[in-house]
Enzyme design. Structure first.
Site, PDB file in Angstrom:
ATOM      1  N   THR A 157      -8.185   6.644  -2.265  1.00 24.32           N
ATOM      2  CA  THR A 157      -9.754   6.264  -2.766  1.00 24.32           C
ATOM      3  C   THR A 157     -10.550   7.472  -2.452  1.00 24.32           C
ATOM      4  OG1 THR A 157      -9.902   5.504  -0.224  1.00 24.32           O
ATOM      5  CG2 THR A 157      -9.544   3.716  -2.176  1.00 24.32           C
TER       6      THR A 157
ATOM      7  N   LYS B  82      -8.417  14.087   4.063  1.00 24.32           N
ATOM      8  CA  LYS B  82      -7.441  12.855   4.212  1.00 24.32           C
ATOM      9  C   LYS B  82      -6.748  12.874   5.310  1.00 24.32           C
ATOM     10  CE  LYS B  82      -6.108  13.833   0.018  1.00 24.32           C
ATOM     11  NZ  LYS B  82      -6.327  12.682  -0.757  1.00 24.32           N
ATOM     12  N   ARG B  83      -5.851  11.727   5.816  1.00 22.62           N
ATOM     13  CA  ARG B  83      -5.089  12.098   6.866  1.00 22.62           C
ATOM     14  C   ARG B  83      -4.246  12.986   6.852  1.00 22.62           C
ATOM     15  NH1 ARG B  83      -4.670   7.881  10.868  1.00 22.62           N
ATOM     16  NH2 ARG B  83      -3.313   9.285  11.854  1.00 22.62           N
TER      17      ARG B  83
ATOM     18  N   LYS C  23       1.001  14.242   1.770  1.00 28.41           N
ATOM     19  CA  LYS C  23      -0.200  14.455   0.972  1.00 28.41           C
ATOM     20  C   LYS C  23      -0.678  16.189   0.697  1.00 28.41           C
ATOM     21  CE  LYS C  23      -2.809  10.560   3.003  1.00 28.41           C
ATOM     22  NZ  LYS C  23      -3.577   9.927   1.969  1.00 28.41           N
TER      23      LYS C  23
ATOM     24  N   HIS D  67       0.819  -1.255  -0.274  1.00 27.37           N
ATOM     25  CA  HIS D  67       0.136   0.033   0.028  1.00 27.37           C
ATOM     26  C   HIS D  67       0.817   1.254   0.005  1.00 27.37           C
ATOM     27  CE1 HIS D  67      -4.109  -1.401   0.556  1.00 27.37           C
ATOM     28  NE2 HIS D  67      -3.661  -2.559   1.076  1.00 27.37           N
TER      29      HIS D  67
ATOM     30  N   LYS E  77     -14.243   8.761  -4.347  1.00 26.45           N
ATOM     31  CA  LYS E  77     -15.579   8.987  -3.896  1.00 26.45           C
ATOM     32  C   LYS E  77     -15.984  10.342  -4.307  1.00 26.45           C
ATOM     33  CE  LYS E  77     -13.865   7.094   0.251  1.00 26.45           C
ATOM     34  NZ  LYS E  77     -13.059   7.080   1.720  1.00 26.45           N
TER      35      LYS E  77
END
Ligand SMILES: *Cc1c(COP(=O)(O)O)cnc(C)c1O
Length: 768
Positions: A612, A504-505, A510, A331, A616
Site C-alpha cells: 500500500t 517499509k518493514r 522486500k 495477506h 501512497k
C-alpha cells in the site's frame, strides 16, 4: 456538521477546567488533550446516533490484531471540516496549530496490514457504511527504533502515557473471556472514526484485559502482598505488548491468548448487540458480516460456535451460521507466515475451543475431504477458508496465487468463494492531510471534492502547466522534509537532490539489500568517474526490523555503514547521499511520501501480496521503480506502463528457474555483482558478529532452511540497475517529461482510494 466556534469555546473551557490555564499559556500536551476532549464533546451526538443506526441494520465487523491509526488530532480536525477555521482562531491567540504535531503515534500495529485496517475504517465512515472495527489496546506498542552506530536498537514505546486522549472506556460493556487458567475481563475502549464531510462517526473498539478480581483482599490481609496482585498481572499481560513480528510467531502461548481474547470479546459483543432485538439466532447471518483480517482473529469461528451451542443451538446449525457470517482476507503467500497452532497449545489456552476445532476438523474431512488439523497442528488459514463464505486476496496477482498456490484444493471445491479486493489507501490522510500543497493544485485542476471522491481525478487532463506546478510544489515538500530530518533526526539531506525512497518493514523479500547493493555499485562507479550524467540523488530508507530478525538488522547495518562511507567521501557526496531515517511510522511516512521522486517497490514477483506504500507514493506524484508484483502491476496499468520503471523477472520466469537457479554463476560472471556482494565482507564495514558475512553466505550458499539467494537479488541486479539509471537520467535530462509522468501517476490514483476498496467489500462481500 461541527461548528468550529463551539469547538473552540470547548477547547478553552476544557483547558480552564482541567489545568486552570488559558489558551496562550497551554503547553502542547495540554492543548492536545483539550482538543481531543472538546472534539469528543462536539462529536458526541453524532457518534451515539451512528452507533444506534449501526445496531438497527445489517452491519459488518472488521476483526484485526492491528490498527495502525497514526496520529489522530489533525486528521480528525480535517475530517470534521474545522481545520482551517480553527487554525485561524488559534493563530489569533498566538497559538500555532502545528504544535499538535507533537502527538505520538498510537503504535497499535506493525505495518501494512494494520494500516490497511485503519484506512478501511476511515473510508467506511466517510461512505456512511456501518462498519465496526475490533482490535486490542496494546499498552506497549511497537518498539521505538533507534540507530546506535550503524545498528538498530529497540526502546519501549510508551505512547499511552501522554497521548491516549481519543479512547473512551466503556466499563459497562465489559465482557468475560474464559481461559483455561482462569477468567479475564475484557474492557472496551472506543475510538471515534470521523467520516469526512458527513455526520457518520464510526467506532474502533479496542479491548484491554484486566483481572475480574484485581486484587485479593484476603491475600493482602494475610500479608501475601505479591500473590495479591498476581491475578492482576497475569490478566494485564495479555494486552501488554504488540508482537513486533509480522511474519512469524513468538511468545506463542501469550500470542494465542491475545488472539483468543480479541476473538471472544468481539464475538460476545456482536451477539449481545444482536440479542437486544432478537429472540432466536436464525437471522444472525442476515444481521452481521464478520471480516477476518488475516488469520489472527480466526478463533472467532470456533468461539461463535461455542457461544451458540452453549445457548442451545445445534452444532451443525451453528456451523451453517458461521459459514454465512465469516469472510476471510489472506495477506501473504510466505509459508512461514501462515499460522498453524499446536493443538496442545490451543488446549492449554481453551480446551472448549480445542474440542470445537477437532470437531470442525472431522466435519471438514467428512463433508469436503479436507483436514484442518495436520500433524497435531490446526491450520488457521484452512479453518478460515473452510468456515467462510468469501475468501479474498489483496491484489489481482495475489488473488490468483491464493487460488492456485495456497488453497488449490479449496478452490476446486468452492470456486465461487474466491474473490479479489485490491487494497487502497485513504486520500484524507495520504493526500489532504500530508500534502496540502498538492491538494490545492488538484483543487484548481480537478474541481469537485476529490478528498471525498477520488474518482473525480479520472479524466482530468494532464497539462504541462499542472505538471510544472507539481514539480515546483515537490521542491517545497523536499525542503520541508529536509528541515524535519535535520531538526527531528539530526540528518543531512540536501533538498535540491532527487529523492529516491524505500520505506517499509525490513524483510528479506522486500529486498532492501538489493537496493543497497545496487547503491554500492553506483557509488563505486561515481567514484571511478563514471555515471557523470546522473543527477544528484538522495536515497532514503525507512523501516523497522523485528528484534529477533538478524538478517534484517544486518541490512540496516549495511545501509548505515554505506551511508556513512558515501557522506564522508568528497569525490561522491555532492552527487549522492544515502540516509536511513530511524523509527519509520505513520507520521514519518506523512513527511517522506510527498517529497519522493522515485518509489522503490522491488520485491521479487509473486511475494508482495499488494503493498500500500506503493499507492501512497503514487498518489503523491512519485514514479515507481518496481517489479511486476502485487499492486505495482495495477498501478502501472492505471498510470500507463510508460510512466513507471518496471524491471526484473516475472513470476513465470521465477517459477521456471526456482529449482535450478544458481546465483554463484551470476556472481562469478558479472563483475558488478561480485564487487557489490563482496563489499559485505571486504569494504571494511564493521561486522564484529559476522552478520554482514552471513548475508553474503545467504546469497551464495543459502542456509539449512533455504536455497542460495532465495529472493533472486542477483538475478534482478542488472535489470534493476538499468531501470534506475534510466529513471535518474530522465529526471536529469528532461525534467518536463519527468514531471508529466509524476502528474499522470497522481491523476491515475483514483482506483487506489480505499473508498473504492470498501465499496467493493460492501457490495461483493458484506452486502451492506
Ligand atoms: C503504508 C505503510 C506501510 C506499508 O508499506 P508497504 O510498502 O506496503 O509495505 C507500513 N508502515 C507504515 C507506517 C505505513 O504507513
Amino acid at each position: 456538521m461541527i461548528n468550529t466556534k463551539n469547538l473552540y469555546k470547548d477547547i478553552c473551557r476544557v483547558l480552564k477546567a482541567r489545568h486552570g490555564v488559558s489558551l496562550k499559556d497551554a503547553t502542547p500536551h495540554m492543548l492536545a488533550e483539550a482538543v481531543a476532549q472538546a472534539s469528543l464533546l462536539q462529536l458526541g451526538d453524532d457518534w451515539t446516533k451512528s452507533r444506534q443506526k449501526l445496531e438497527k441494520q445489517r452491519f459488518a465487523a472488521y476483526l484485526s490484531a492491528e490498527f495502525l491509526t497514526g496520529r489522530a488530532i489533525l486528521n480528525n480536525l480535517l475530517s470534521m471540516g474545522v481545520m482551517e477555521e480553527l487554525k485561524e482562531l488559534l493563530a489569533k491567540k498566538g497559538v500555532d496549530i502545528n504544535v499538535l504535531e507533537e502527538e505520538k503515534d498510537p503504535a497499535l500495529g506493525n505495518g501494512g496490514l494494520g494500516r490497511l485496517a485503519a484506512c478501511f475504517l476511515d473510508s467506511a465512515a466517510t461512505l456512511d457504511k456501518p462498519l465496526m472495527g475490533y482490535g486490542l489496546k496494546y499498552r506497549y506498542g511497537l518498539f521505538e527504533q533507534r540507530i546506535n552506530g550503524f545498528d538498530q536498537t529497540e526502546a519501549p514505546d510508551e505512547w499511552f502515557t501522554q497521548d491516549d486522549n481519543w479512547t473512551v472506556r466503556r466499563e459497562e460493556l465489559s465482557v468475560t473471556v474464559p481461559l483455561e487458567d482462569g477468567e479475564v475481563k475484557a474492557v472496551p475502549y472506543d475510538m471515534p472514526v470521523v467520516g469526512y464531510g458527513t455526520d457518520t462517526v464510526g467506532t474502533l473498539r479496542l479491548w484491554q484485559t484486566e483481572s475480574p478480581d484485581e486484587f485479593s483482599f484476603a491475600l493482602f490481609n494475610d500479608y501475601r502482598y505479591d500473590e495479591a496482585i498476581l491475578n492482576k498481572n497475569r490478566a494485564e499481560d495479555i494486552t501488554r505488548v504488540l508482537y513486533p513480528n509480522d511474519w512469524n510467531t513468538e511468545g506463542k502461548r501469550l500470542r494465542l491468548k491475545q488472539e483468543y481474547v480479541l476473538s471472544s470479546a468481539s464475538i460476545q459483543d456482536i451477539l449481545r448487540t444482536y440479542e437486544r432485538t432478537h429472540t432466536s439466532y436464525r437471522s444472525l447471518p442476515e444481521c452481521a458480516a464478520v471480516q477476518l483480517n488475516d488469520t489472527h482473529p480466526v478463533l472467532a469461528i470456533p468461539e461463535l460456535i461455542r457461544l451458540l451451542t452453549e445457548k442451545g443451538v445445534r452444532f451443525e446449525t451453528a456451523c451453517g451460521y458461521a459459514q454465512r457470517i465469516f469472510a476471510f482476507t489472506n495477506h501473504t503467500v510466505m509459508p512461514e507466515a501462515l499460522e498453524a497452532w499446536d493443538m496442545k497449545l490451543v488446549e492449554s489456552v481453551s480446551s472448549r475451543i480445542a474440542a470445537i476445532l477437532r470437531r470442525l476438523d472431522r466435519r471438514s474431512k467428512r463433508l469436503y475431504g479436507l483436514p484442518l488439523i495436520r500433524d497435531g497442528r490446526v491450520h488457521m488459514a484452512d479453518t478460515a477458508v473452510c468456515m467462510s463464505y468469501a475468501v479474498n486476496g489483496v491484489a489481482k496477482i495475489h488473488s490468483e496465487l491464493v487460488k492456485t498456490q495456497l488453497f488449490p484444493d479449496w478452490y476446486a471445491r468452492f470456486p465461487e468463494r474466491f474473490q479479489n479486493k485490491t487494497n487502497g489507501v485513504t486520500q484524507r490522510r495520504w493526500l489532504a492531510l500530508c500534502n496540502p500543497e498538492l491538494t490545492k493544485l488538484l483543487d484548481d485542476i480537478a474541481g469537485g471534492d476529490f478528498v471525498k471522491d477520488l474518482d473525480l481525478l479520472d479524466g482530468v487532463k494532464p497539462t504541462a502547466k499542472a505538471a510544472k506546478a507539481l514539480g515546483e510544489l515537490k521542491k517545497t515538500k523536499k525542503q520541508q522534509l529536509s528541515r524535519w530530518l535535520k531538526e527531528e533526526k539530526g540528518l543531512d539531506v540536501p533538498p535540491e537532490f532527487a529523492f529516491d525512497i524505500q520505506i517499509k518493514r525490513l524483510h528479506e523479500y522486500k529486498r532492501q539489500l538489493l537496493n543497497a547493493l545496487s547503491l554500492y555499485d553506483i557509488y563505486m562507479d561515481i567514484k571511478e568517474g563514471k555515471l557523470k550524467d546522473l543527477p544528484p540523488v538522495a536515497f532514503l530508507f525507512g523501516g523497522k526490523a523485528a528484534p529477533g530478525y538478524a538478517r534484517a538488522k544486518a541490512v540496516i547495518r549495511y545501509i548505515n555503514a554505506l551511508a556513512d562511507r558515501v557522506a564522508a567521501d568528497k569525490d561522491v557526496n555532492r552527487r549522492m547521499r544515502i540516509c536511513f531515517v530511524p523509527n519509520y511510522n505513520c507520521s514519518a511516512a506523512e513527511k517522506l511520501i510527498p517529497a519522493a521522486d522515485f518509489s522503490e517497490q522491488i520485491s521479487p514477483a509473486g511475494t508482495e501480496a499488494s503493498g500500500t506504500g506503493n499507492m501512497k507514493l503514487m498518489m503523491n506524484g512519485a514514479v515507481t521503480i518496481g517489479t511486476w508484483d502485487g499492486a505495482n502491476i495495477e498501478i502501472a496499468q492505471a498510470a500507463g506502463e510508460e510512466n513507471e520503471f518496471i524491471f526484473g523477472a516475472r513470476i513465470e520466469e521465477l517459477d521456471s528457474i526456482r529449482e535450478t537457479y544458481d546465483p554463484k554463476q551470476i556472481y562469478e560472471s558479472d563483475e558488478r555483482v561480485k564487487r557489490a556482494v563482496d563489499s559485505l565482507t571486504d569494504a571494511g564495514f564493521p561486522d564484529e558478529d559476522g552478520a554482514l558475512k552471513e548475508l553474503k553466505t545467504s546469497l551464495l550458499e543459502g542456509a539449512s532452511w533455504h536455497r542460495p539467494d532465495q529472493y533472486f537479488l542477483l538475478k534482478d541486479f542488472a535489470s534493476y540497475r538499468e531501470a534506475r539509471l534510466k529513471a535518474y537520467r530522465l529526471y536529469a535530462q528532461d525534467k518536463k517529461a519527468f514531471d508529466m509522468m509524476c502528474l499522470k501517476n497522481v491523476l491515475a490514483a483514483g482506483f487506489f482510494s480505499s473508498d473504492r476498496t470498501i465499496r467493493q467489500y460492501c457490495q461483493e462481500i458484506w452486502k451492506i
